[in-house]
Design a protein around this motif. Structure first.
Motif, PDB file in Angstrom:
ATOM      1  N   SER A 167       0.835  -1.197   0.000  1.00  0.00           N
ATOM      2  CA  SER A 167       0.000   0.000   0.000  1.00  0.00           C
ATOM      3  C   SER A 167       0.871   1.247   0.000  1.00  0.00           C
ATOM      4  O   SER A 167       2.082   1.198   0.234  1.00  0.00           O
ATOM      5  N   CYS A 168       0.209   2.378  -0.232  1.00  0.00           N
ATOM      6  CA  CYS A 168       0.933   3.643  -0.283  1.00  0.00           C
ATOM      7  C   CYS A 168       1.562   3.978   1.066  1.00  0.00           C
ATOM      8  O   CYS A 168       2.571   4.670   1.123  1.00  0.00           O
ATOM      9  N   ASP A 169       0.967   3.467   2.156  1.00  0.00           N
ATOM     10  CA  ASP A 169       1.515   3.708   3.486  1.00  0.00           C
ATOM     11  C   ASP A 169       2.939   3.179   3.627  1.00  0.00           C
ATOM     12  O   ASP A 169       3.730   3.730   4.410  1.00  0.00           O
ATOM     13  N   MET A 171       5.074   2.636   0.948  1.00  0.00           N
ATOM     14  CA  MET A 171       5.926   2.952  -0.196  1.00  0.00           C
ATOM     15  C   MET A 171       7.244   3.592   0.249  1.00  0.00           C
ATOM     16  O   MET A 171       8.284   3.413  -0.392  1.00  0.00           O
ATOM     17  N   ASN A 205      -1.090   7.175  -8.002  1.00  0.00           N
ATOM     18  CA  ASN A 205      -1.470   8.198  -7.014  1.00  0.00           C
ATOM     19  C   ASN A 205      -0.721   8.034  -5.690  1.00  0.00           C
ATOM     20  O   ASN A 205      -1.276   8.198  -4.605  1.00  0.00           O
ATOM     21  N   CYS A 206       0.549   7.662  -5.824  1.00  0.00           N
ATOM     22  CA  CYS A 206       1.362   7.466  -4.621  1.00  0.00           C
ATOM     23  C   CYS A 206       2.749   8.050  -4.896  1.00  0.00           C
ATOM     24  O   CYS A 206       3.637   7.368  -5.423  1.00  0.00           O
ATOM     25  N   LYS A 235       0.919  13.151  -4.505  1.00  0.00           N
ATOM     26  CA  LYS A 235      -0.257  12.293  -4.389  1.00  0.00           C
ATOM     27  C   LYS A 235       0.014  11.229  -3.328  1.00  0.00           C
ATOM     28  O   LYS A 235       1.020  10.525  -3.428  1.00  0.00           O
ATOM     29  N   VAL A 283       3.497   9.141   2.025  1.00  0.00           N
ATOM     30  CA  VAL A 283       4.680   8.584   1.356  1.00  0.00           C
ATOM     31  C   VAL A 283       5.956   9.192   1.921  1.00  0.00           C
ATOM     32  O   VAL A 283       7.002   8.535   1.966  1.00  0.00           O
TER      33      VAL A 283
END
Length: 467
Positions: A167-169, A171, A205-206, A235, A283
């Motif tokens: 997930s983006c958390d 990244m 979107n990350c 993002k 991010v």
């Protein structure tokens, strides 16, 4: 490694017979090894029963007598001395909370492995700025925020073996570890349950936010105004934070990803102050900053009395931007600086210059009223101080022990008359002795006086010589 504790059975009880001396011998050896190693064991009462402790290290690895939180020693001082904590095989250990490591201020290496760690607070390491090595391998972490480590300078981190989500958390982990992610074979779990190498993770979107602060430099005169603009992108949409501590009046106006900072009535106290515009999302974060360059007239904040050190020094502190030109005057006459008299600047802070007028072996000619004049294009300031280094020749007055009479001739005090009589008497006795010595020397050639004269000067008894 485990600590010896009373009743642990590590050593047998001493007997009263043949083997008692052996017990005491081994006991002395054990104490000597502990002291000589430079890392003595902490007492059993101070260390939790399920852990072993030394003066700098705590180890909790027993799965049967497990722990569910960080061990706490008896005193804050003992915890401050700890540099290494090793926790493994603890099925009840599940979180690192805000205050768990609060007193371990000198912690450098932390290992929590093969346990059920699922949560790490964003403030978990707020008091552990010396932390450099972090091993959280083989736990139950699904996500980890980069904000936990924002103030740390960690050189090595191990996160493999955790069920991290793709997930983006998370990244930031890929970006932070770089090639090390492949070395650890660090993987994340996708929505379908498959495992993917973290180094190959790409998400729409990350993105790490971007930030730009303009202008890049602010130069203004004291009392004027200035305007700064900060533009961010990223993002998810980042949060914009201004970081500053100013005396000048400030006003912020935001519109979308653009924020304007207006400063008015700029103060000289804000010269060289830092203004930062920070953009953060899940991010990561980026920062853009500048230093205020505020011009102002000189101000002499300190001019002190001369002090004697290796050299004589008249201390001063002067603020001003641009740097003021300094000129000294002695009794309103310019001081010519050179080898023996010169201005020395010892320290420069954000807005002040600290130094002294240094004088090498000053004499009475250097006594007087010193004036310091500080000048730049915005104005001047001056202060004065009186310095006295040495008494001039012929200027010291004899002390007066009595008052002169108002009428008639001066009369010597009785004490002085007695002193005069004593001195005259001593001089008379000395002069008489001198005349007697001359007579003896002159008539020393006669037989009558010569024998006695010789006897007198040779310290030979008269009776012996007469014979």
């Amino acid at each position: 490694m485990s600590a010896w504790r009373p009743g642990s059975g590590a050593l047998s009880s001493p007997g009263r017979g043949h083997g008692s001396w052996r017990y005491w011998w081994w006991w002395v050896v054990a104490i000597g090894v502990a002291v000589g190693s430079g890392d003595p064991w902490v007492s059993a009462e101070a260390c939790p029963s399920s852990c072993s402790c030394s003066s700098t290290r705590i180890s909790c690895v027993d799965p049967e007598r497990g722990i569910n939180a960080f061990p706490v020693l008896q005193s804050e001082t003992e915890m401050e001395n700890i540099t290494d904590i090793y926790i493994a095989n603890q099925s009840s250990f599940s979180s690192i909370n805000d205050k768990d490591l609060h007193y371990y201020k000198n912690l450098r290496n932390l290992t929590v492995t093969n346990s059920r760690l699922t949560y790490v607070s964003k403030l978990a390491f707020q008091n552990n700025i010396k932390l450099q090595y972090l091993n959280l391998k083989d736990n139950n972490l699904s996500s980890l925020s980069w904000r936990i480590f924002r103030h740390l300078n960690i050189s090595y981190m191990i996160l493999s073996g955790n069920p991290l989500h793709c997930s983006c958390d998370n990244m930031w982990i890929k970006l932070w570890l770089g090639e090390e992610a492949d070395t650890q074979e660090l993987r994340c779990i996708e929505d379908g349950g498959g495992r993917k190498l973290m180094s190959r993770l790409t998400l729409p979107n990350c993105e790490v936010p971007m930030v730009m602060l303009s202008p890049s430099r602010v130069t203004a005169k004291e009392g004027e105004s200035a305007q700064l603009t900060c533009v961010t992108s990223g993002k998810p949409s980042p949060e914009l934070i201004w970081n500053m501590a100013l005396v000048s009046y400030s006003e912020i106006e935001a519109s979308g990803q653009t924020t304007v900072l207006r400063l008015s009535n700029l103060s000289s106290l804000d010269h060289n102050s830092k203004i930062s515009c920070i953009a953060e999302n899940i991010v990561g974060g980026k920062e853009s900053s500048l230093l205020l360059d505020i011009h102002f007239a000189p101000k002499i904040t300190k001019l002190s009395d001369a002090i004697a050190d290796h050299h004589w020094c008249i201390p001063f502190s002067v603020s001003g931007n641009p740097e003021p030109q300094l000129q000294w005057f002695l009794d309103d006459k310019p001081v010519t600086e050179g080898r023996y008299i010169l201005t020395m600047i010892h320290d420069i802070t954000e807005r002040e210059y600290h130094g002294c007028l240094q004088l090498d072996n000053p004499t009475h000619l250097n006594n007087g009223r010193y004036t310091l004049l500080a000048t730049n294009k915005y104005g001047t300031d001056k202060k004065e101080v009186t310095a006295h280094f040495m008494i001039g020749p012929g200027t010291e007055k004899e002390p007066s022990y009595y008052e002169l009479p108002t009428e008639g001739a001066p009369v010597d005090p009785p004490e002085d008359r007695v002193a005069v009589y004593v001195v005259v008497g001593i001089a008379a006795v000395a002069f008489t002795g001198f005349l007697l010595m001359l007579v003896i020397l002159k008539f020393g050639g006669n037989s009558k006086f010569g024998i006695k004269g010789c006897v007198l000067f040779q310290n030979i008894p008269v009776e012996v010589v007469s014979r």
